[in-house]
Structure formats: structure tokens, C-alpha cells
Scaffold this motif. Sequence first.
Motif, PDB file in Angstrom:
ATOM      1  N   LYS A 196      -7.400   7.519  11.488  1.00  0.00           N
ATOM      2  CA  LYS A 196      -8.315   6.439  11.106  1.00  0.00           C
ATOM      3  C   LYS A 196      -7.856   5.776   9.797  1.00  0.00           C
ATOM      4  O   LYS A 196      -8.566   4.939   9.259  1.00  0.00           O
ATOM      5  N   ASN A 197      -6.708   6.196   9.280  1.00  0.00           N
ATOM      6  CA  ASN A 197      -6.151   5.717   8.012  1.00  0.00           C
ATOM      7  C   ASN A 197      -7.092   6.012   6.843  1.00  0.00           C
ATOM      8  O   ASN A 197      -7.203   5.230   5.905  1.00  0.00           O
ATOM      9  N   ARG A 215       0.914   7.605   5.589  1.00  0.00           N
ATOM     10  CA  ARG A 215       0.327   6.285   5.350  1.00  0.00           C
ATOM     11  C   ARG A 215      -1.075   6.407   4.749  1.00  0.00           C
ATOM     12  O   ARG A 215      -1.433   5.665   3.842  1.00  0.00           O
ATOM     13  N   ALA A 216      -1.857   7.346   5.227  1.00  0.00           N
ATOM     14  CA  ALA A 216      -3.228   7.492   4.753  1.00  0.00           C
ATOM     15  C   ALA A 216      -3.320   8.138   3.370  1.00  0.00           C
ATOM     16  O   ALA A 216      -4.295   7.929   2.662  1.00  0.00           O
ATOM     17  N   ASN A 217      -2.301   8.894   2.967  1.00  0.00           N
ATOM     18  CA  ASN A 217      -2.438   9.708   1.757  1.00  0.00           C
ATOM     19  C   ASN A 217      -1.402   9.462   0.678  1.00  0.00           C
ATOM     20  O   ASN A 217      -1.429  10.126  -0.353  1.00  0.00           O
ATOM     21  N   ARG A 255       4.882  10.790  14.901  1.00  0.00           N
ATOM     22  CA  ARG A 255       3.941   9.689  14.676  1.00  0.00           C
ATOM     23  C   ARG A 255       2.776  10.145  13.795  1.00  0.00           C
ATOM     24  O   ARG A 255       2.343   9.432  12.891  1.00  0.00           O
ATOM     25  N   THR A 256       2.272  11.339  14.050  1.00  0.00           N
ATOM     26  CA  THR A 256       1.171  11.870  13.249  1.00  0.00           C
ATOM     27  C   THR A 256       1.599  12.086  11.803  1.00  0.00           C
ATOM     28  O   THR A 256       0.830  11.804  10.877  1.00  0.00           O
ATOM     29  N   ALA A 257       2.820  12.547  11.598  1.00  0.00           N
ATOM     30  CA  ALA A 257       3.327  12.720  10.233  1.00  0.00           C
ATOM     31  C   ALA A 257       3.357  11.377   9.498  1.00  0.00           C
ATOM     32  O   ALA A 257       2.994  11.290   8.321  1.00  0.00           O
ATOM     33  N   ARG A 258       3.773  10.323  10.191  1.00  0.00           N
ATOM     34  CA  ARG A 258       3.765   8.983   9.571  1.00  0.00           C
ATOM     35  C   ARG A 258       2.344   8.543   9.230  1.00  0.00           C
ATOM     36  O   ARG A 258       2.095   7.936   8.189  1.00  0.00           O
ATOM     37  N   GLN A 259       1.396   8.858  10.112  1.00  0.00           N
ATOM     38  CA  GLN A 259       0.001   8.488   9.863  1.00  0.00           C
ATOM     39  C   GLN A 259      -0.566   9.252   8.659  1.00  0.00           C
ATOM     40  O   GLN A 259      -1.283   8.679   7.838  1.00  0.00           O
TER      41      GLN A 259
END
Length: 118
Positions: free
Chosen positions: A30-31, A109-111, A102-106
Motif C-alpha cells: 500500500k506504499n 519504496r515505502a521505507n 517485487r516485494t523487496a522493491r515495494q
Amino acid sequence: MDPDPDYEARQRWAQLPKEVRKEVIKRARKNEPIPDPRLAKIALGWAWAIQGPPGARKQVGAFTLIVDLIGNLMLPEGKGTFKRVDIFDGARHHDLNLVVRRTARQVERANYSGPPPA
């Protein structure tokens, strides 16, 4: 077995309860950043163990990704399936999994919004 320079980051991530890892991933999708700075640091350590930190990304060739994908499809209960294996457990052999990457990139990006680490 070759030494893993990201062993400590992976261990800290793996030691988190599965429910906590799920919540981190849910927020990242959810960023939404993680409010706990210690937990955010652990999550970033895991994300960077997968893909490398900004400015030093680990390159994965297309052939390697295709072979990993085919292997996952041929082994229904293999290393990258969702049935019985936690692909977000921090284990190095999940690094090529496209969902994990992909989850690692998310998570990053969020943190992480700062400059690349020195």
C-alpha cells in the motif's frame, strides 16, 4: 557454500514472527511506511539483501530468471510456491523469485527516501 555477505540482514528478518513480516509486506504493497524505525531498518536490510542497496543493485540475468520460473512451475511444492513454503522467510534461494524481488522493491519504496548509502 559461498559466504553470504547479507547473512545478518537475512537472519534479523527471518527472526521476525511470520505475522510481523506479513504486516510489513501488506503495508509496503500500500506504499505505507513502517512506523517503527527498528522494524523499518530490518525490512530494508532484507530488501537490500535481495536486490542490493541503491547504487549497488544485484543484476540478475533474464536466463536465470526464466530457469527459476520454469523450476517453480515444474515443482508444485518446490522452493518458490505459495502452498507450503514461506518465500518471504529470508532464505537466499528465494532471491530470484519474481514475487520476492517485487516485494523487496515495494518495501524499499515505502521505507527509504534518503540518498544511497555510502
